[in-house]
Write a protein that holds these residues in place. Structure first.
Motif, PDB file in Angstrom:
ATOM      1  N   CYS A 423      17.462   4.728  21.962  1.00  0.00           N
ATOM      2  CA  CYS A 423      18.714   3.990  22.095  1.00  0.00           C
ATOM      3  C   CYS A 423      19.648   4.352  20.939  1.00  0.00           C
ATOM      4  CB  CYS A 423      18.428   2.487  22.105  1.00  0.00           C
ATOM      5  SG  CYS A 423      18.010   1.833  20.474  1.00  0.00           S
ATOM      6  N   THR A 424      20.799   3.687  20.868  1.00  0.00           N
ATOM      7  CA  THR A 424      21.791   3.995  19.816  1.00  0.00           C
ATOM      8  C   THR A 424      21.238   3.706  18.427  1.00  0.00           C
ATOM      9  OG1 THR A 424      23.547   3.455  21.366  1.00  0.00           O
ATOM     10  CG2 THR A 424      24.127   3.480  19.031  1.00  0.00           C
ATOM     11  N   GLY A 425      20.634   2.556  18.266  1.00  0.00           N
ATOM     12  CA  GLY A 425      19.971   2.241  17.002  1.00  0.00           C
ATOM     13  C   GLY A 425      20.909   1.930  15.838  1.00  0.00           C
ATOM     14  N   CYS A 429      24.778   0.632  16.053  1.00  0.00           N
ATOM     15  CA  CYS A 429      24.662  -0.610  16.830  1.00  0.00           C
ATOM     16  C   CYS A 429      24.493  -1.823  15.911  1.00  0.00           C
ATOM     17  CB  CYS A 429      23.460  -0.515  17.785  1.00  0.00           C
ATOM     18  SG  CYS A 429      23.169  -2.053  18.679  1.00  0.00           S
ATOM     19  N   LEU A 431      23.355  -4.719  16.546  1.00  0.00           N
ATOM     20  CA  LEU A 431      22.158  -5.527  16.799  1.00  0.00           C
ATOM     21  C   LEU A 431      20.887  -4.870  16.284  1.00  0.00           C
ATOM     22  CD1 LEU A 431      22.978  -6.583  20.476  1.00  0.00           C
ATOM     23  CD2 LEU A 431      23.453  -7.829  18.373  1.00  0.00           C
ATOM     24  N   ALA A 432      21.005  -3.632  15.834  1.00  0.00           N
ATOM     25  CA  ALA A 432      19.801  -2.845  15.542  1.00  0.00           C
ATOM     26  C   ALA A 432      19.080  -3.320  14.279  1.00  0.00           C
ATOM     27  CB  ALA A 432      20.176  -1.381  15.393  1.00  0.00           C
ATOM     28  N   ASN A 463      13.247   2.232  20.534  1.00  0.00           N
ATOM     29  CA  ASN A 463      14.308   1.221  20.598  1.00  0.00           C
ATOM     30  C   ASN A 463      14.521   0.570  19.238  1.00  0.00           C
ATOM     31  OD1 ASN A 463      14.840   0.365  23.779  1.00  0.00           O
ATOM     32  ND2 ASN A 463      12.895   1.381  23.377  1.00  0.00           N
ATOM     33  N   GLY A 464      15.778   0.253  18.943  1.00  0.00           N
ATOM     34  CA  GLY A 464      16.083  -0.299  17.631  1.00  0.00           C
ATOM     35  C   GLY A 464      15.954  -1.797  17.521  1.00  0.00           C
ATOM     36  N   CYS A 465      15.723  -2.493  18.657  1.00  0.00           N
ATOM     37  CA  CYS A 465      15.590  -3.956  18.630  1.00  0.00           C
ATOM     38  C   CYS A 465      14.999  -4.416  19.955  1.00  0.00           C
ATOM     39  CB  CYS A 465      16.947  -4.616  18.336  1.00  0.00           C
ATOM     40  SG  CYS A 465      17.999  -4.833  19.779  1.00  0.00           S
ATOM     41  N   ASN A 467      16.246  -5.680  22.519  1.00  0.00           N
ATOM     42  CA  ASN A 467      17.093  -5.628  23.724  1.00  0.00           C
ATOM     43  C   ASN A 467      16.708  -4.521  24.694  1.00  0.00           C
ATOM     44  OD1 ASN A 467      18.804  -7.877  23.469  1.00  0.00           O
ATOM     45  ND2 ASN A 467      19.848  -6.841  21.794  1.00  0.00           N
ATOM     46  N   SER A 468      15.952  -3.549  24.240  1.00  0.00           N
ATOM     47  CA  SER A 468      15.322  -2.589  25.147  1.00  0.00           C
ATOM     48  C   SER A 468      16.307  -1.718  25.930  1.00  0.00           C
ATOM     49  CB  SER A 468      14.375  -3.317  26.121  1.00  0.00           C
ATOM     50  OG  SER A 468      13.489  -2.408  26.719  1.00  0.00           O
ATOM     51  N   CYS A 469      17.395  -1.292  25.266  1.00  0.00           N
ATOM     52  CA  CYS A 469      18.339  -0.408  25.957  1.00  0.00           C
ATOM     53  C   CYS A 469      17.661   0.889  26.371  1.00  0.00           C
ATOM     54  CB  CYS A 469      19.548  -0.116  25.078  1.00  0.00           C
ATOM     55  SG  CYS A 469      20.502  -1.607  24.721  1.00  0.00           S
TER      56      CYS A 469
HETATM   57 FE1  SF4 Z   1      21.250  -1.605  19.942  1.00  0.00          FE
HETATM   58 FE2  SF4 Z   1      18.954  -2.864  20.366  1.00  0.00          FE
HETATM   59 FE3  SF4 Z   1      20.200  -1.684  22.420  1.00  0.00          FE
HETATM   60 FE4  SF4 Z   1      19.057  -0.203  20.557  1.00  0.00          FE
HETATM   61  S1  SF4 Z   1      17.963  -1.613  21.949  1.00  0.00           S
HETATM   62  S2  SF4 Z   1      21.128   0.090  21.374  1.00  0.00           S
HETATM   63  S3  SF4 Z   1      19.390  -1.385  18.737  1.00  0.00           S
HETATM   64  S4  SF4 Z   1      20.957  -3.428  21.243  1.00  0.00           S
END
Ligand code: SF4
Length: 546
Positions: A423-425, A429, A431-432, A463-465, A467-469
């Motif tokens: 993901c963006t991370g 991001c 939220l990361a 994934n960085g958090c 939210n599981s993008c």
């Molecule tokens: Fe951002 Fe979390 Fe989505 Fe990764 S999974 S892009 S850190 S919101």
């Protein structure tokens, strides 16, 4: 006599469903949407914000309605993951935006891809991400440049309209729709019709939350209908007619659920109407009180697909849909369309891996030129952060493979490179908790060195958090960013590991094992241990997933 539980006789608390009369906004997000429709921000960006600059942006627009135009504020550089939860929004963000261009069905011409690449080069520091929902995401975008970016995108039929926000997001389609011999049917037209009629339409500009759609007749189920809010999945009914099986209620994030079959057969000419009716059910009956219960999966979990079908037919379609068959299981385990695939017209589709979706605008422009030189100027984005160039004649395939490889774009990547998404991370991001893109690239490169002969498909999603993008619950090895303790007792960036997730027959979410937390520095060792264990124990022909 059994004693009733304390809550059993209480009336259930309202969940903010409009259809049940809960019209007063019940939380700040709902208030923001009622105060001014998200679509109205477009004109303010053109008339005011792009002229007066970042500081002139109304806070409700900045952190709310901008998303309706595909814009999120970007994480300020240098803020570590441990600070994500404790800083105020204005401390976390800088004065740039991430911007998402929607590419419905993943369909691009070379002219469109040149425009996409040029925007990244001219306005986004030459950075771009091909996302796992077939979009392209920019970073470093200044509000002053947004009208010119829109003008360029619109010149090639693209936009950022409703790329984010509580709206119908990009509609996924098979990148090889209309091209492969064995597809059930081509959903290109129904996607185009639905987008033209309903994206940017105030009828659906205030949904309870995001609304993810897929429409596809791909035999590999490459749009991953199991985890979309609403999916139209290609089937052939008993009369031999091709159409769609309707699924609702899929989604990941912190409460993952698989979509359920509604059990109806939808003819292609009914898709747009049925989609609008499903969207109306979500708009009117979806839960709005709590943000974390506002996806349709929670409504489907409470109602079940039978009640959804009844409400859909009785209150919205005013007609019954016929029962329909379930689709055949996905034909192949890998759904990414990487490699060389024969088209039904005798030409070839050439799919290739980027580096976890990260690319430069200049390289996107180069790819557009290669699509003209070796094909007929048609490119597709996939749901796995990959790209496909279509219409390549046999005699040009290997030359294209070599030309792509010169730019480290791999048509025959290692299992690790092919199967790794990120993901963006933390880089951009807000939220990361953890940096992801570079880490995932380092991880697959390290595994290529340590296990050079690894020969079965493997999915590793970073994934960085929570939210599981990038879908950690559906990967063989899923990494969910969190702060973890290292050997010295210090809190450092790391991951909770989820193992054994996969889609398709016997779809299952990866399991979180107690104690399976790794620091970033330990991830390659962890993967190597798991994969060597599999290699040692596997029976002939066994895949990692089954
Ligand atoms: Fe951002 Fe979390 Fe989505 Fe990764 S999974 S892009 S850190 S919101």
């Amino acid at each position: 006599m059994t004693t009733p539980t304390r809550t059993s006789n209480r009336p259930k608390r309202g969940e903010g469903q409009w259809a049940l009369g809960y019209r007063e906004p019940l939380n700040p997000n709902e208030r923001m949407k009622k105060d001014s429709d998200g679509l109205e921000v477009r004109q303010r960006i053109i008339d005011i914000y792009s002229k007066s600059g970042f500081d002139s942006i109304d806070p409700g627009d900045l952190r709310g309605r901008m998303r309706w135009m595909g814009l999120y504020t970007q994480r300020a550089q240098g803020i570590p993951g441990g600070k994500t939860a404790v800083l105020e929004p204005e401390e976390l963000e800088d004065k740039y935006f991430m911007m998402r261009a929607r590419i419905d069905g993943g369909q691009l011409t070379s002219d469109a891809l040149r425009v996409i690449g040029g925007i990244s080069t001219d306005f986004g520091r030459d950075v771009a991400d091909v996302t796992d929902r077939q979009n392209v995401q920019y970073h470093w975008i200044r509000i002053e440049d947004v009208p010119e970016i829109w003008r360029r995108l619109e010149s090639v039929g693209l936009s950022t309209m409703e790329a984010c926000g509580d709206v119908p997001r990009v509609m996924l389609g098979c990148p090889l729709a209309g091209i492969l011999e064995d597809e059930i049917l081509d959903a290109t037209d129904v996607i185009a019709e639905t987008v033209a009629k309903y994206v940017g339409n105030p009828e659906f500009s205030n949904l309870p939350r995001k609304w993810k759609t897929s429409m596809s007749g791909c035999v590999d189920h490459c749009t991953e209908p199991e985890i979309d809010d609403v999916s139209f999945v290609g089937v052939v009914n008993e009369a031999g007619e091709a159409g769609y099986d309707l699924w609702v209620g899929g989604g990941l994030s912190t409460n993952p659920m698989f979509a359920q079959r509604v059990g109806v057969f939808v003819r292609p000419d009914q898709v747009t109407e049925v989609w609008a009716a499903c969207t109306s059910v979500f708009r009117d009956y979806g839960y709005r009180r709590q943000r974390n219960r506002a996806r349709i999966k929670f409504l489907i979990a409470d109602w079940g697909p039978e009640k959804f079908r009844q409400v859909l037919q009785d209150e919205y379609l005013h007609a019954a849909l016929p029962d329909g068959p379930a689709p055949a299981p996905a034909k192949h385990d890998q759904r990414d369309h990487v490699g060389v695939s024969r088209q039904k017209d005798g030409l070839n589709a050439v799919g290739f891996a980027l580096r976890t979706g990260r690319i430069t605008g200049s390289l996107l422009t180069t790819i557009a030129n290669l699509a003209d030189e070796y094909g007929q100027g048609r490119i597709r984005t996939t749901t796995q952060q990959k790209l496909v160039i279509l219409d390549v004649p046999d005699e040009k395939v290997e030359a294209l493979v070599a030309a792509l490889a010169e730019h480290d774009l791999q048509v025959r990547p290692s299992a690790f490179r092919r199967g790794t998404m990120a993901c963006t991370g933390l880089e951009f991001c807000k939220l990361a908790i953890v940096e992801t893109k570079q880490h995932a690239q380092d991880l697959y490169a390290e595994l290529e060195k340590r296990l050079p002969d690894f020969d079965v498909p493997i999915g590793i999603n970073v994934n960085g958090c929570p939210n599981s993008c990038a879908r950690f619950q559906t990967a063989d090895i899923g990494f969910k960013g969190s702060m973890v303790k290292d050997d010295n007792g210090e809190m450092v960036e790391g991951f909770q590991v989820h193992l054994g997730g996969h889609l398709g027959v016997e779809a299952t979410f990866g399991r979180k094992f107690r104690g399976h937390k790794v620091t970033k520095a330990e991830t390659a060792d962890y993967c190597e241990r798991v994969l060597r264990g599999f290699l040692d124990r596997r029976t002939p022909g066994e895949s990692f997933a089954h």
